[in-house]
Motif scaffolding. Structure first.
Motif, PDB file in Angstrom:
ATOM      1  N   LYS A 106      -5.903   3.932   5.799  1.00  0.00           N
ATOM      2  CA  LYS A 106      -6.908   4.652   5.006  1.00  0.00           C
ATOM      3  C   LYS A 106      -6.990   4.085   3.587  1.00  0.00           C
ATOM      4  O   LYS A 106      -8.078   3.884   3.044  1.00  0.00           O
ATOM      5  CB  LYS A 106      -6.554   6.139   4.957  1.00  0.00           C
ATOM      6  CG  LYS A 106      -7.560   6.976   4.174  1.00  0.00           C
ATOM      7  CD  LYS A 106      -7.133   8.437   4.141  1.00  0.00           C
ATOM      8  CE  LYS A 106      -8.125   9.258   3.318  1.00  0.00           C
ATOM      9  NZ  LYS A 106      -7.696  10.678   3.204  1.00  0.00           N
ATOM     10  N   ARG A 107      -5.831   3.789   2.990  1.00  0.00           N
ATOM     11  CA  ARG A 107      -5.818   3.247   1.627  1.00  0.00           C
ATOM     12  C   ARG A 107      -6.475   1.877   1.564  1.00  0.00           C
ATOM     13  O   ARG A 107      -7.194   1.570   0.614  1.00  0.00           O
ATOM     14  CB  ARG A 107      -4.375   3.181   1.110  1.00  0.00           C
ATOM     15  CG  ARG A 107      -3.767   4.547   0.848  1.00  0.00           C
ATOM     16  CD  ARG A 107      -2.277   4.499   0.604  1.00  0.00           C
ATOM     17  NE  ARG A 107      -1.700   5.833   0.558  1.00  0.00           N
ATOM     18  CZ  ARG A 107      -0.402   6.095   0.492  1.00  0.00           C
ATOM     19  NH1 ARG A 107       0.469   5.085   0.446  1.00  0.00           N
ATOM     20  NH2 ARG A 107       0.039   7.340   0.466  1.00  0.00           N
ATOM     21  N   TYR A 108      -6.223   1.038   2.564  1.00  0.00           N
ATOM     22  CA  TYR A 108      -6.840  -0.290   2.580  1.00  0.00           C
ATOM     23  C   TYR A 108      -8.345  -0.193   2.777  1.00  0.00           C
ATOM     24  O   TYR A 108      -9.113  -0.965   2.188  1.00  0.00           O
ATOM     25  CB  TYR A 108      -6.201  -1.163   3.665  1.00  0.00           C
ATOM     26  CG  TYR A 108      -4.999  -1.914   3.162  1.00  0.00           C
ATOM     27  CD1 TYR A 108      -5.139  -3.074   2.392  1.00  0.00           C
ATOM     28  CD2 TYR A 108      -3.711  -1.453   3.411  1.00  0.00           C
ATOM     29  CE1 TYR A 108      -4.031  -3.752   1.903  1.00  0.00           C
ATOM     30  CE2 TYR A 108      -2.595  -2.128   2.921  1.00  0.00           C
ATOM     31  CZ  TYR A 108      -2.768  -3.279   2.168  1.00  0.00           C
ATOM     32  OH  TYR A 108      -1.677  -3.947   1.669  1.00  0.00           O
ATOM     33  N   LYS A 109      -8.785   0.753   3.580  1.00  0.00           N
ATOM     34  CA  LYS A 109     -10.227   0.931   3.789  1.00  0.00           C
ATOM     35  C   LYS A 109     -10.912   1.418   2.521  1.00  0.00           C
ATOM     36  O   LYS A 109     -12.011   0.998   2.189  1.00  0.00           O
ATOM     37  CB  LYS A 109     -10.471   1.915   4.941  1.00  0.00           C
ATOM     38  CG  LYS A 109     -10.187   1.336   6.319  1.00  0.00           C
ATOM     39  CD  LYS A 109     -10.501   2.336   7.409  1.00  0.00           C
ATOM     40  CE  LYS A 109     -10.283   1.723   8.794  1.00  0.00           C
ATOM     41  NZ  LYS A 109     -10.543   2.699   9.882  1.00  0.00           N
ATOM     42  N   GLU A 110     -10.224   2.334   1.805  1.00  0.00           N
ATOM     43  CA  GLU A 110     -10.815   2.892   0.577  1.00  0.00           C
ATOM     44  C   GLU A 110     -10.896   1.858  -0.535  1.00  0.00           C
ATOM     45  O   GLU A 110     -11.862   1.830  -1.298  1.00  0.00           O
ATOM     46  CB  GLU A 110      -9.986   4.099   0.117  1.00  0.00           C
ATOM     47  CG  GLU A 110     -10.145   5.326   1.014  1.00  0.00           C
ATOM     48  CD  GLU A 110      -9.231   6.466   0.594  1.00  0.00           C
ATOM     49  OE1 GLU A 110      -8.307   6.216  -0.223  1.00  0.00           O
ATOM     50  OE2 GLU A 110      -9.424   7.590   1.085  1.00  0.00           O
ATOM     51  N   ASP A 125       8.711   8.343   1.121  1.00  0.00           N
ATOM     52  CA  ASP A 125       7.503   8.321   1.938  1.00  0.00           C
ATOM     53  C   ASP A 125       6.358   8.917   1.112  1.00  0.00           C
ATOM     54  O   ASP A 125       6.403  10.084   0.714  1.00  0.00           O
ATOM     55  CB  ASP A 125       7.711   9.137   3.213  1.00  0.00           C
ATOM     56  CG  ASP A 125       6.565   8.991   4.193  1.00  0.00           C
ATOM     57  OD1 ASP A 125       5.398   9.038   3.753  1.00  0.00           O
ATOM     58  OD2 ASP A 125       6.819   8.840   5.401  1.00  0.00           O
ATOM     59  N   THR A 126       5.331   8.118   0.863  1.00  0.00           N
ATOM     60  CA  THR A 126       4.216   8.566   0.011  1.00  0.00           C
ATOM     61  C   THR A 126       2.988   8.978   0.805  1.00  0.00           C
ATOM     62  O   THR A 126       1.909   9.121   0.239  1.00  0.00           O
ATOM     63  CB  THR A 126       3.823   7.442  -0.971  1.00  0.00           C
ATOM     64  OG1 THR A 126       3.332   6.311  -0.220  1.00  0.00           O
ATOM     65  CG2 THR A 126       5.003   7.008  -1.825  1.00  0.00           C
ATOM     66  N   GLY A 146       0.809  -1.214   0.000  1.00  0.00           N
ATOM     67  CA  GLY A 146       0.000   0.000   0.000  1.00  0.00           C
ATOM     68  C   GLY A 146       0.842   1.263   0.000  1.00  0.00           C
ATOM     69  O   GLY A 146       0.313   2.373  -0.019  1.00  0.00           O
ATOM     70  N   GLY A 147       2.171   1.089  -0.022  1.00  0.00           N
ATOM     71  CA  GLY A 147       3.061   2.243   0.017  1.00  0.00           C
ATOM     72  C   GLY A 147       3.344   2.866  -1.343  1.00  0.00           C
ATOM     73  O   GLY A 147       4.009   3.894  -1.424  1.00  0.00           O
ATOM     74  N   GLY A 148       2.865   2.240  -2.416  1.00  0.00           N
ATOM     75  CA  GLY A 148       3.048   2.816  -3.752  1.00  0.00           C
ATOM     76  C   GLY A 148       4.043   2.084  -4.622  1.00  0.00           C
ATOM     77  O   GLY A 148       4.509   2.610  -5.632  1.00  0.00           O
TER      78      GLY A 148
END
Length: 288
Positions: free
Chosen positions: A97-101, A137-138, A11-13
């Motif tokens: 937040k990214r995993y929830k979205e 860091d993204t 999830g870090g890009g």
């Protein structure tokens, strides 16, 4: 041949970075089983190979031991293969937040909480992160800004320091940013809010900028602030810091702080030795 290993937090890009590197002319491979990594490197490094730039994605998966990947990388290094490690990172709150979205399941969470999976993954990747050549860091990085950073490192071949500087404006009445490392209060400057024609504008508008910068104390403050930040940044880099958030605040976060944040950003941007971005937290808020 330039060989880049792209890894990092789920999830870090990482996949976005691979796509951007592919656009930059790299031959990119992702999801390659760990057992095939060494054979793959041997093949692309053979004399006569037309491939000059390669990016290989490695990540933590529930069905394979990442220790095997780090062991193979060490073996490649011992055999004389040269490679760089790009580590894509993000803070826990942004990852959650990214995993929830996206409603995706973290590879190490199984049926548990995403937070638990992130914690396990950080422990597993701790060593390779320390040994990485580049850490990006993204957490608050736009794709456009990530592209600029990757171009700077892998296309323009500029000297890289694993530090991303964020210059942020904010309003004290909305709270001090939780992620701020350095906080500066510019409420000592005259407030454009009380001038009728400037009230609806922001520090992004020339009228407000001219007004705020017309006072001698503004220029003195900006010079002293710039001098201090320029002194601190090399020392932060030496210490291994990879993210620095400089927060400049006024009452509402729309006039004085925005003007000073813009000016500081312009001065630091001109140096070009590290990643830098500008963020006006409270400008989008409705009303003044």
């Amino acid at each position: 041949m330039r060989f880049v290993v792209v890894t990092g937090m789920s999830g870090g890009g990482k996949r976005t970075a691979l796509k951007l590197l592919e656009d930059a002319g790299f031959y990119c491979v992702d999801n390659l089983p760990v057992s095939l990594v060494e054979k793959f490197v041997e093949l692309i490094a053979m004399p006569g190979s037309e491939i000059s730039k390669v990016a290989l994605g490695l990540d933590v998966r529930a069905d394979q031991n990442f220790t095997d990947a780090t062991r193979i990388l060490e073996q490649l290094k011992e055999k004389g293969y040269k490679f760089e490690i790009l580590f894509m990172d993000s803070d826990d709150s942004a990852l959650i937040k990214r995993y929830k979205e996206t409603r995706r399941v973290h590879p190490l969470a199984a049926d548990g909480r995403v937070e638990d999976g992130i914690h396990k993954e950080r422990k597993i990747l701790e060593t390779i992160r320390k040994n990485s050549d580049y850490v990006i860091d993204t957490s608050n990085l736009l794709v456009r800004e990530l592209k600029e950073e990757l171009d700077r490192i892998f296309v323009q071949n500029e000297e890289y320091n694993s530090l991303m500087v964020t210059v942020m404006s904010f309003g004290f009445k909305h709270g001090i940013p939780a992620d701020a490392d350095l906080v500066f209060d510019v409420r000592f400057l005259p407030n454009p809010y009380y001038i009728e024609e400037l009230k609806p504008q922001t520090g992004n508008d020339k009228g407000v900028q001219d007004y705020v910068m017309s006072f001698p104390e503004t220029g003195i403050f900006l010079d002293k602030l710039t001098d201090m930040i320029q002194f601190l940044i090399p020392n932060y880099i030496k210490e291994g810091k990879y993210r620095l958030v400089i927060a400049i605040g006024c009452t509402g976060g729309k006039h004085r702080s925005v003007t000073l944040a813009n000016k500081l950003y312009e001065r630091l941007k001109a140096e070009g030795h590290y990643g830098i971005k500008l963020y006006h937290r409270d400008v989008p808020r409705e009303g003044i």
